[in-house]
Design an enzyme around this catalytic site. Sequence first.
Site, mmCIF file in Angstrom:
data_model
loop_
_atom_site.group_PDB
_atom_site.id
_atom_site.type_symbol
_atom_site.label_atom_id
_atom_site.label_comp_id
_atom_site.label_asym_id
_atom_site.label_seq_id
_atom_site.Cartn_x
_atom_site.Cartn_y
_atom_site.Cartn_z
ATOM 1 C CG HIS A 248 -4.575 -0.290 3.817
ATOM 2 N ND1 HIS A 248 -3.624 -1.316 3.042
ATOM 3 C CD2 HIS A 248 -5.523 0.251 2.924
ATOM 4 C CE1 HIS A 248 -4.004 -1.117 1.765
ATOM 5 N NE2 HIS A 248 -5.236 -0.175 1.851
ATOM 6 C CG HIS B 262 -6.670 0.468 -1.682
ATOM 7 N ND1 HIS B 262 -6.804 -0.944 -0.722
ATOM 8 C CD2 HIS B 262 -7.669 0.298 -2.196
ATOM 9 C CE1 HIS B 262 -7.891 -1.526 -0.972
ATOM 10 N NE2 HIS B 262 -8.628 -0.638 -1.628
ATOM 11 C CB CYS C 13 -1.046 -0.021 1.115
ATOM 12 S SG CYS C 13 -0.123 0.236 2.836
#
Length: 161
Positions: free
Chosen positions: A120, A132, A69
């Site tokens: 994240h 993402h 990410c």
Amino acid sequence: MRTSHLLKSIAKAGICSAIVMSAITFGSFAPKAHAATPETLDLISTGKEYIGTPYKFGAPVGVTYAFDCSSFTQFLYKSLDVNLPRSSSAQASVGEKVAKGSLSVGDLVFFNTNGKSISHVAIYAGNNKIIHSSTSQGVTVTSLGSSYWAKKYVTARRVLS
């Protein structure tokens, strides 16, 4: 009877005026979303070119065959001359904090997926969507309002002015 009707009309007008003035006063202090710019729209467009690229934890920065990410956000923002730290938790300390209701295209959005802390990061793509690199799908576009992401949301940051 007429006096009673007149007093009610005056009271209604006063209440309406107070509501309007409150809305104007408090609305001017509310954080506002910025409009999408050609720069942020290009950022999202470039990100979409990588949809389906696999997720790999610790993917080296700068490679495009796999992303985690934070390497994905780092890679995209580098094209705009914005240097982000390597980890999602470190990226969460960069830029200006943004309220969830004031998100703009290109804002970084952070989540707690490990139950402990920010783990994240995604980019707000507009229309309540994020782009993402997810562990299950690789680079993807997802609804920020999905039950999973809505529960995991922590904060957002604006790194572009």
